[in-house]
Design a protein around this motif. Sequence first.
Motif, short mmCIF file in Angstrom:
data_model
loop_
_atom_site.label_atom_id
_atom_site.label_comp_id
_atom_site.label_asym_id
_atom_site.label_seq_id
_atom_site.Cartn_x
_atom_site.Cartn_y
_atom_site.Cartn_z
N THR A 1 105.62 55.38 -41.90
CA THR A 1 104.86 55.74 -40.58
C THR A 1 105.85 56.84 -40.06
OG1 THR A 1 105.56 54.20 -39.36
CG2 THR A 1 103.56 53.95 -40.36
N HIS A 2 105.34 57.73 -39.08
CA HIS A 2 106.06 58.61 -38.37
C HIS A 2 105.75 58.66 -36.88
CE1 HIS A 2 107.77 60.13 -42.10
NE2 HIS A 2 106.72 60.22 -42.49
N PRO A 3 106.55 58.60 -36.16
CA PRO A 3 106.15 58.67 -34.57
C PRO A 3 105.52 59.94 -34.25
CG PRO A 3 108.54 58.52 -34.63
CD PRO A 3 108.05 58.50 -36.11
N ILE A 4 104.67 60.17 -33.18
CA ILE A 4 104.58 61.41 -32.67
C ILE A 4 104.49 61.37 -31.24
CG2 ILE A 4 103.10 62.14 -34.71
CD1 ILE A 4 100.36 61.30 -33.19
N THR A 5 104.52 62.36 -30.41
CA THR A 5 104.24 62.37 -28.90
C THR A 5 103.39 63.05 -28.42
OG1 THR A 5 106.74 61.73 -28.91
CG2 THR A 5 105.68 62.48 -26.67
N VAL A 6 102.37 62.61 -27.78
CA VAL A 6 101.54 63.54 -26.99
C VAL A 6 101.33 63.39 -25.54
CG1 VAL A 6 100.02 63.49 -29.19
CG2 VAL A 6 99.57 61.98 -27.58
N ARG A 7 100.99 64.31 -25.07
CA ARG A 7 100.88 64.41 -23.47
C ARG A 7 99.29 64.33 -23.19
NH1 ARG A 7 104.96 65.08 -20.33
NH2 ARG A 7 106.95 65.70 -21.17
N LEU A 8 98.85 63.28 -22.33
CA LEU A 8 97.60 63.10 -21.86
C LEU A 8 97.23 63.18 -20.67
CD1 LEU A 8 96.74 60.19 -24.58
CD2 LEU A 8 96.24 62.63 -25.03
N SER A 9 96.04 63.92 -20.08
CA SER A 9 95.77 63.58 -18.83
C SER A 9 95.53 62.14 -18.27
CB SER A 9 94.59 64.56 -18.49
OG SER A 9 93.44 63.91 -19.31
N ALA A 10 95.69 61.90 -16.92
CA ALA A 10 95.31 60.76 -16.65
C ALA A 10 93.94 60.27 -16.82
CB ALA A 10 95.78 60.73 -14.99
N GLU A 11 92.92 61.26 -16.63
CA GLU A 11 91.70 60.92 -17.12
C GLU A 11 91.49 60.33 -18.35
OE1 GLU A 11 89.34 64.47 -16.27
OE2 GLU A 11 89.91 64.39 -14.00
N PRO B 1 93.40 45.88 -27.47
CA PRO B 1 94.71 46.38 -28.43
C PRO B 1 95.79 47.35 -27.50
CG PRO B 1 92.80 47.56 -28.56
CD PRO B 1 92.25 46.52 -27.85
N THR B 2 96.73 47.58 -27.77
CA THR B 2 97.78 48.44 -27.09
C THR B 2 97.07 49.88 -27.12
OG1 THR B 2 99.17 49.10 -28.94
CG2 THR B 2 99.83 46.92 -27.91
N ARG B 3 97.57 50.67 -26.36
CA ARG B 3 97.05 51.86 -26.31
C ARG B 3 97.42 52.69 -27.64
NH1 ARG B 3 99.49 54.01 -20.19
NH2 ARG B 3 97.71 53.18 -19.27
N PRO B 4 98.62 52.75 -28.16
CA PRO B 4 98.86 53.16 -29.39
C PRO B 4 97.92 52.77 -30.65
CG PRO B 4 100.93 52.86 -28.45
CD PRO B 4 100.01 52.07 -27.80
N GLU B 5 97.53 51.36 -30.32
CA GLU B 5 96.67 50.82 -31.45
C GLU B 5 95.11 51.52 -31.37
OE1 GLU B 5 94.91 48.65 -34.35
OE2 GLU B 5 96.98 49.34 -34.31
N MET B 6 94.93 51.36 -30.00
CA MET B 6 93.53 51.69 -29.77
C MET B 6 93.27 53.36 -30.23
SD MET B 6 90.81 50.67 -28.48
CE MET B 6 89.23 51.58 -28.88
N MET B 7 94.22 54.10 -29.90
CA MET B 7 94.31 55.70 -30.57
C MET B 7 94.30 55.62 -32.09
SD MET B 7 96.70 57.34 -27.68
CE MET B 7 96.74 58.86 -28.37
N ARG B 8 94.81 54.47 -32.71
CA ARG B 8 94.80 54.68 -34.19
C ARG B 8 93.35 54.29 -34.45
NH1 ARG B 8 100.29 52.80 -33.94
NH2 ARG B 8 99.58 50.67 -33.30
#
Length: 63
Positions: free
Chosen positions: A17-27, A43-50
């Motif tokens: 796996t490889h980490p990525i960084t993204v900027r997201l709006s508060a909305e 789930p955690t935010r990263p898990e939910m995004m996966r």
Amino acid sequence: MSIRIEKKVMGRPKLDTHPITVRLSAEFIQMIDDARKKETDLPTRPEMMRRMMEDWFEKNAQD
């Protein structure tokens, strides 16, 4: 008298796996958090995004 609380120790990430960084709006983050709360295991935010990305790829797979 004190109560000992054991912290969960995160293991090493998978090697493929490889980490990525993204900027997201508060909305957008709020939409992710709202979706997380609908899951039975919160789930955690990263898990939910996966999970969201996996669902999108399954629905939009090109054969």
